[in-house]
Design a protein around this motif. Structure first.
Motif, PDB file in Angstrom:
ATOM      1  N   ALA A   1       5.531   2.361 -15.792  1.00  0.00           N
ATOM      2  CA  ALA A   1       5.053   3.554 -15.123  1.00  0.00           C
ATOM      3  C   ALA A   1       4.877   3.082 -13.566  1.00  0.00           C
ATOM      4  O   ALA A   1       5.344   3.873 -12.825  1.00  0.00           O
ATOM      5  CB  ALA A   1       3.652   3.956 -15.396  1.00  0.00           C
ATOM      6  N   LEU A   2       4.261   1.830 -13.169  1.00  0.00           N
ATOM      7  CA  LEU A   2       4.251   1.609 -12.118  1.00  0.00           C
ATOM      8  C   LEU A   2       5.688   1.094 -11.415  1.00  0.00           C
ATOM      9  O   LEU A   2       5.894   1.444  -9.973  1.00  0.00           O
ATOM     10  CB  LEU A   2       3.354   0.251 -11.632  1.00  0.00           C
ATOM     11  N   GLY A   3       6.725   0.722 -12.016  1.00  0.00           N
ATOM     12  CA  GLY A   3       7.821   0.492 -11.789  1.00  0.00           C
ATOM     13  C   GLY A   3       8.496   1.697 -11.351  1.00  0.00           C
ATOM     14  O   GLY A   3       9.342   2.112 -10.297  1.00  0.00           O
TER      15      GLY A   3
ATOM     16  N   THR B   1      -3.219   5.543 -10.400  1.00  0.00           N
ATOM     17  CA  THR B   1      -2.281   4.293 -10.108  1.00  0.00           C
ATOM     18  C   THR B   1      -3.077   3.228  -9.945  1.00  0.00           C
ATOM     19  O   THR B   1      -2.846   2.007 -10.437  1.00  0.00           O
ATOM     20  CB  THR B   1      -1.518   4.701  -8.774  1.00  0.00           C
ATOM     21  N   LEU B   2      -4.273   3.201  -9.053  1.00  0.00           N
ATOM     22  CA  LEU B   2      -5.232   2.050  -9.019  1.00  0.00           C
ATOM     23  C   LEU B   2      -5.589   1.615 -10.498  1.00  0.00           C
ATOM     24  O   LEU B   2      -5.813   0.342 -10.700  1.00  0.00           O
ATOM     25  CB  LEU B   2      -6.126   2.510  -8.167  1.00  0.00           C
ATOM     26  N   LEU B   3      -6.188   2.585 -11.157  1.00  0.00           N
ATOM     27  CA  LEU B   3      -6.456   2.055 -12.284  1.00  0.00           C
ATOM     28  C   LEU B   3      -5.670   1.596 -13.330  1.00  0.00           C
ATOM     29  O   LEU B   3      -5.836   0.293 -13.872  1.00  0.00           O
ATOM     30  CB  LEU B   3      -6.957   3.389 -13.015  1.00  0.00           C
ATOM     31  N   LEU B   4      -4.318   1.973 -13.210  1.00  0.00           N
ATOM     32  CA  LEU B   4      -3.272   1.366 -13.874  1.00  0.00           C
ATOM     33  C   LEU B   4      -3.222  -0.253 -13.477  1.00  0.00           C
ATOM     34  O   LEU B   4      -2.808  -1.144 -14.312  1.00  0.00           O
ATOM     35  CB  LEU B   4      -1.991   1.924 -13.788  1.00  0.00           C
ATOM     36  N   TYR B   5      -3.179  -0.195 -12.043  1.00  0.00           N
ATOM     37  CA  TYR B   5      -3.028  -1.523 -11.445  1.00  0.00           C
ATOM     38  C   TYR B   5      -4.275  -2.396 -12.018  1.00  0.00           C
ATOM     39  O   TYR B   5      -3.689  -3.688 -12.291  1.00  0.00           O
ATOM     40  CB  TYR B   5      -3.151  -1.377  -9.960  1.00  0.00           C
ATOM     41  N   TYR B   6      -5.398  -2.094 -11.931  1.00  0.00           N
ATOM     42  CA  TYR B   6      -6.393  -2.830 -12.288  1.00  0.00           C
ATOM     43  C   TYR B   6      -6.377  -3.242 -13.762  1.00  0.00           C
ATOM     44  O   TYR B   6      -6.741  -4.195 -14.314  1.00  0.00           O
ATOM     45  CB  TYR B   6      -7.892  -2.479 -11.735  1.00  0.00           C
ATOM     46  N   ILE B   7      -6.106  -2.551 -14.673  1.00  0.00           N
ATOM     47  CA  ILE B   7      -5.870  -2.446 -16.198  1.00  0.00           C
ATOM     48  C   ILE B   7      -4.878  -3.632 -16.128  1.00  0.00           C
ATOM     49  O   ILE B   7      -4.955  -4.501 -17.010  1.00  0.00           O
ATOM     50  CB  ILE B   7      -5.577  -1.207 -16.855  1.00  0.00           C
ATOM     51  N   LEU B   8      -3.793  -3.558 -15.772  1.00  0.00           N
ATOM     52  CA  LEU B   8      -2.489  -4.437 -15.707  1.00  0.00           C
ATOM     53  C   LEU B   8      -3.159  -5.987 -15.195  1.00  0.00           C
ATOM     54  O   LEU B   8      -2.663  -6.985 -15.732  1.00  0.00           O
ATOM     55  CB  LEU B   8      -1.301  -3.929 -14.747  1.00  0.00           C
ATOM     56  N   GLN B   9      -3.911  -6.217 -14.520  1.00  0.00           N
ATOM     57  CA  GLN B   9      -4.448  -7.207 -13.912  1.00  0.00           C
ATOM     58  C   GLN B   9      -5.490  -8.191 -14.875  1.00  0.00           C
ATOM     59  O   GLN B   9      -5.742  -9.299 -14.911  1.00  0.00           O
ATOM     60  CB  GLN B   9      -5.136  -7.356 -12.563  1.00  0.00           C
TER      61      GLN B   9
ATOM     62  N   GLU C   1     -15.148  -1.995 -14.721  1.00  0.00           N
ATOM     63  CA  GLU C   1     -14.951  -2.723 -13.489  1.00  0.00           C
ATOM     64  C   GLU C   1     -13.829  -2.220 -12.842  1.00  0.00           C
ATOM     65  O   GLU C   1     -13.429  -2.306 -11.532  1.00  0.00           O
ATOM     66  CB  GLU C   1     -14.822  -4.275 -13.602  1.00  0.00           C
ATOM     67  N   HIS C   2     -12.744  -1.694 -13.789  1.00  0.00           N
ATOM     68  CA  HIS C   2     -11.533  -1.006 -13.130  1.00  0.00           C
ATOM     69  C   HIS C   2     -11.866   0.125 -12.402  1.00  0.00           C
ATOM     70  O   HIS C   2     -11.186   0.402 -11.088  1.00  0.00           O
ATOM     71  CB  HIS C   2     -10.714  -0.675 -14.371  1.00  0.00           C
ATOM     72  N   ARG C   3     -12.849   0.936 -12.890  1.00  0.00           N
ATOM     73  CA  ARG C   3     -13.099   2.297 -12.032  1.00  0.00           C
ATOM     74  C   ARG C   3     -13.559   1.828 -10.779  1.00  0.00           C
ATOM     75  O   ARG C   3     -13.350   2.585  -9.830  1.00  0.00           O
ATOM     76  CB  ARG C   3     -14.159   3.138 -12.837  1.00  0.00           C
ATOM     77  N   ARG C   4     -14.613   0.869 -10.565  1.00  0.00           N
ATOM     78  CA  ARG C   4     -15.299   0.528  -9.518  1.00  0.00           C
ATOM     79  C   ARG C   4     -14.319   0.019  -8.373  1.00  0.00           C
ATOM     80  O   ARG C   4     -14.250   0.349  -7.246  1.00  0.00           O
ATOM     81  CB  ARG C   4     -16.364  -0.716  -9.753  1.00  0.00           C
ATOM     82  N   LYS C   5     -13.427  -0.933  -9.132  1.00  0.00           N
ATOM     83  CA  LYS C   5     -12.267  -1.288  -7.974  1.00  0.00           C
ATOM     84  C   LYS C   5     -11.483  -0.286  -7.393  1.00  0.00           C
ATOM     85  O   LYS C   5     -11.094  -0.188  -6.237  1.00  0.00           O
ATOM     86  CB  LYS C   5     -11.394  -2.482  -8.595  1.00  0.00           C
ATOM     87  N   ALA C   6     -11.098   0.638  -8.383  1.00  0.00           N
ATOM     88  CA  ALA C   6     -10.183   1.744  -7.786  1.00  0.00           C
ATOM     89  C   ALA C   6     -10.946   2.688  -6.755  1.00  0.00           C
ATOM     90  O   ALA C   6     -10.357   3.033  -5.912  1.00  0.00           O
ATOM     91  CB  ALA C   6      -9.841   2.649  -9.173  1.00  0.00           C
TER      92      ALA C   6
ATOM     93  N   ASN D   1       7.014  -4.810  -8.518  1.00  0.00           N
ATOM     94  CA  ASN D   1       6.128  -6.053  -8.120  1.00  0.00           C
ATOM     95  C   ASN D   1       5.196  -5.606  -7.055  1.00  0.00           C
ATOM     96  O   ASN D   1       5.234  -4.467  -6.539  1.00  0.00           O
ATOM     97  CB  ASN D   1       7.495  -6.751  -7.090  1.00  0.00           C
ATOM     98  N   GLU D   2       4.344  -6.380  -6.976  1.00  0.00           N
ATOM     99  CA  GLU D   2       3.071  -6.110  -6.297  1.00  0.00           C
ATOM    100  C   GLU D   2       3.169  -5.892  -4.963  1.00  0.00           C
ATOM    101  O   GLU D   2       2.576  -4.761  -4.660  1.00  0.00           O
ATOM    102  CB  GLU D   2       2.240  -7.298  -6.518  1.00  0.00           C
ATOM    103  N   SER D   3       3.991  -6.421  -4.028  1.00  0.00           N
ATOM    104  CA  SER D   3       4.502  -5.888  -2.610  1.00  0.00           C
ATOM    105  C   SER D   3       4.895  -4.636  -2.571  1.00  0.00           C
ATOM    106  O   SER D   3       4.267  -3.770  -1.762  1.00  0.00           O
ATOM    107  CB  SER D   3       5.302  -6.997  -1.990  1.00  0.00           C
ATOM    108  N   ALA D   4       5.889  -4.338  -3.354  1.00  0.00           N
ATOM    109  CA  ALA D   4       6.440  -2.828  -3.367  1.00  0.00           C
ATOM    110  C   ALA D   4       5.306  -1.850  -3.897  1.00  0.00           C
ATOM    111  O   ALA D   4       5.176  -0.794  -3.381  1.00  0.00           O
ATOM    112  CB  ALA D   4       7.725  -2.776  -4.156  1.00  0.00           C
ATOM    113  N   PHE D   5       4.620  -1.972  -4.846  1.00  0.00           N
ATOM    114  CA  PHE D   5       3.371  -1.486  -5.092  1.00  0.00           C
ATOM    115  C   PHE D   5       2.564  -0.990  -4.204  1.00  0.00           C
ATOM    116  O   PHE D   5       2.294   0.217  -3.972  1.00  0.00           O
ATOM    117  CB  PHE D   5       2.594  -1.891  -6.218  1.00  0.00           C
TER     118      PHE D   5
END
Length: 111
Positions: free
Chosen positions: A56-58, A33-41, A97-102, A10-14
């Motif tokens: 993976a994030l779980g 981890t952040l790349l995965l998060y932004y790809i997921l979004q 954009e994922h790389r930039r956000k990460a 869940n996002e809060s736990a992440f």
């Protein structure tokens, strides 16, 4: 372990986990981890790849690991390996954009 890691993401736990272990695991695993998060979004990411990412994030935030996070130097290696493998599997979905956000988040965490 028969637990389903997808039930533990869940996002809060992440974000709590990232803030907690970010400096311990270093920039590259945090960036993965952040790349995965932004790809997921991203709505363009295929559902099968989102499943890989959620798994993976779980695993990252799941309190019971193959190697407990409290063991110095070794505790986060299973998490880092899981994240690296997930990145390898969903690499085709990484956008600029994922790389930039990460990178922006990395700069906030590490200065």
């Amino acid at each position: 372990m028969s637990e389903n890691y997808n039930n533990h993401y869940n996002e809060s736990a992440f974000w709590d986990k990232i803030k907690d272990v970010g400096k311990k695991i270093g920039k590259i695993p945090v960036e993965n981890t952040l790349l995965l998060y932004y790809i997921l979004q991203d709505e363009d990411t295929p559902i099968i790849d989102k499943g890989i990412i959620v798994g993976a994030l779980g695993y990252l935030i799941f309190p019971m690991d193959l190697i407990p996070d409290t063991i110095p130097f070794l505790g986060l290696t299973d998490d880092a390996t899981t994240l690296a493998n997930a990145i390898r599997k969903v690499y085709k979905n990484i956008k600029i954009e994922h790389r930039r956000k990460a990178k922006e988040q990395i700069d906030k965490f590490f200065g």
